[in-house]
Design an enzyme around this catalytic site. Sequence first.
Site, short mmCIF file in Angstrom:
data_model
loop_
_atom_site.label_atom_id
_atom_site.label_comp_id
_atom_site.label_asym_id
_atom_site.label_seq_id
_atom_site.Cartn_x
_atom_site.Cartn_y
_atom_site.Cartn_z
N ILE A 93 -64.55 5.54 -41.54
CA ILE A 93 -64.11 5.64 -42.55
C ILE A 93 -63.80 6.98 -43.05
CG2 ILE A 93 -66.26 4.89 -45.06
CD1 ILE A 93 -65.82 3.07 -43.14
N LEU A 94 -62.84 6.66 -44.26
CA LEU A 94 -62.20 7.94 -43.84
C LEU A 94 -63.09 8.83 -45.37
CD1 LEU A 94 -57.73 6.90 -44.72
CD2 LEU A 94 -59.74 8.22 -42.99
N HIS A 108 -56.10 -4.90 -42.41
CA HIS A 108 -57.26 -5.54 -42.00
C HIS A 108 -57.20 -7.11 -41.26
CE1 HIS A 108 -61.46 -5.42 -42.53
NE2 HIS A 108 -61.52 -6.73 -42.35
N ASP A 140 -59.89 2.83 -50.66
CA ASP A 140 -60.83 3.65 -51.87
C ASP A 140 -62.11 3.98 -51.36
OD1 ASP A 140 -62.59 1.11 -51.71
OD2 ASP A 140 -62.23 0.45 -53.99
N ALA A 141 -63.11 4.18 -51.95
CA ALA A 141 -64.48 4.61 -51.03
C ALA A 141 -65.34 4.14 -50.23
CB ALA A 141 -64.69 5.96 -51.87
N GLY A 142 -65.06 2.75 -50.50
CA GLY A 142 -65.86 2.22 -49.97
C GLY A 142 -65.58 1.37 -49.00
N ASP A 144 -63.40 -1.25 -47.04
CA ASP A 144 -62.11 -2.41 -47.18
C ASP A 144 -62.92 -2.57 -48.92
OD1 ASP A 144 -61.61 -2.43 -44.36
OD2 ASP A 144 -62.89 -3.30 -43.71
C1 GAR Z 1 -56.35 -4.62 -36.05
O1 GAR Z 1 -55.79 -5.75 -36.44
C2 GAR Z 1 -56.21 -3.90 -37.10
O2 GAR Z 1 -56.75 -5.04 -38.73
C3 GAR Z 1 -57.61 -3.81 -37.27
O3 GAR Z 1 -57.71 -2.91 -35.96
C4 GAR Z 1 -56.60 -3.77 -35.09
C5 GAR Z 1 -55.87 -2.65 -34.23
O4 GAR Z 1 -54.49 -2.84 -33.74
N1 GAR Z 1 -58.63 -3.01 -37.88
C6 GAR Z 1 -60.03 -3.28 -38.30
O5 GAR Z 1 -60.66 -3.77 -37.67
C7 GAR Z 1 -60.55 -2.09 -39.21
N2 GAR Z 1 -61.53 -3.00 -39.21
P1 GAR Z 1 -53.70 -2.61 -33.04
O6 GAR Z 1 -53.92 -0.82 -32.50
O7 GAR Z 1 -52.52 -3.06 -32.13
O8 GAR Z 1 -52.99 -1.76 -34.55
#
Ligand code: GAR
Length: 200
Positions: A93-94, A108, A140-142, A144
């Site tokens: 989380i940034l 996402h 944003d701060a939340g 997703d």
């Molecule tokens: C992607 O599906 C991205 O949406 C997800 O991780 C995967 C990364 O794939 N991100 C999350 O779940 C963030 N909550 P990659 O490393 O092959 O690009």
Amino acid sequence: MSFRLLVLVSGSGTNLQALLDAVADDAFGATVVAVGADRDGIEGLARAERANVPTFVEPVADHPDRAAWDAALAARIAGYGPDLVVSAGFMKILGPRVLGAFPVVNTHPALLPSFPGTHAVRDALAYGVRLTGCTVHLVDAGVDTGPVIAQEAVPIQDGDDETTLHERIKVVERRLLVEVVGRMAREGWQVHGRHVRFGR
Ligand code: GAR
């Protein structure tokens, strides 16, 4: 001058690879100026190195607390002067220092606001929805919760498990991320409340 992208990764970096492939064409209108990670030894960093893109690693564990990590990450990012930060499979989380200094987009693997968090694909399967997908949104701060820029649906098939479903989502996700980031670079964007529109 080309629009400057800084990409943050935590894993395999296939979304990063799609961006690296896209920026190879000048018409895309952007360059990847650096790739940052929260851990070493990941394929995402290797992809950047193969493309001769500078990399940095900023692990949370190197800092006394999240606030110190956030400040260090913001300083690292600032050193590359990006126009846009892309969180592409970055699993942290940034914090406010990063988010206060740069626009950040995230990809996402679910149709937000359904299934936020780190196990979106597993959660969608467990819930039993028949349709999921991916979302590219401003951060944003939340967790997703930022304004949605683009979404695309992916149907769940009988017999899907987390791996097969995630792979099908990622095929769509990579195309959508490249499309959105390219338009942001070429056209600019405006945020009106929860709505994001391309254009200046
Ligand atoms: C992607 O599906 C991205 O949406 C997800 O991780 C995967 C990364 O794939 N991100 C999350 O779940 C963030 N909550 P990659 O490393 O092959 O690009």
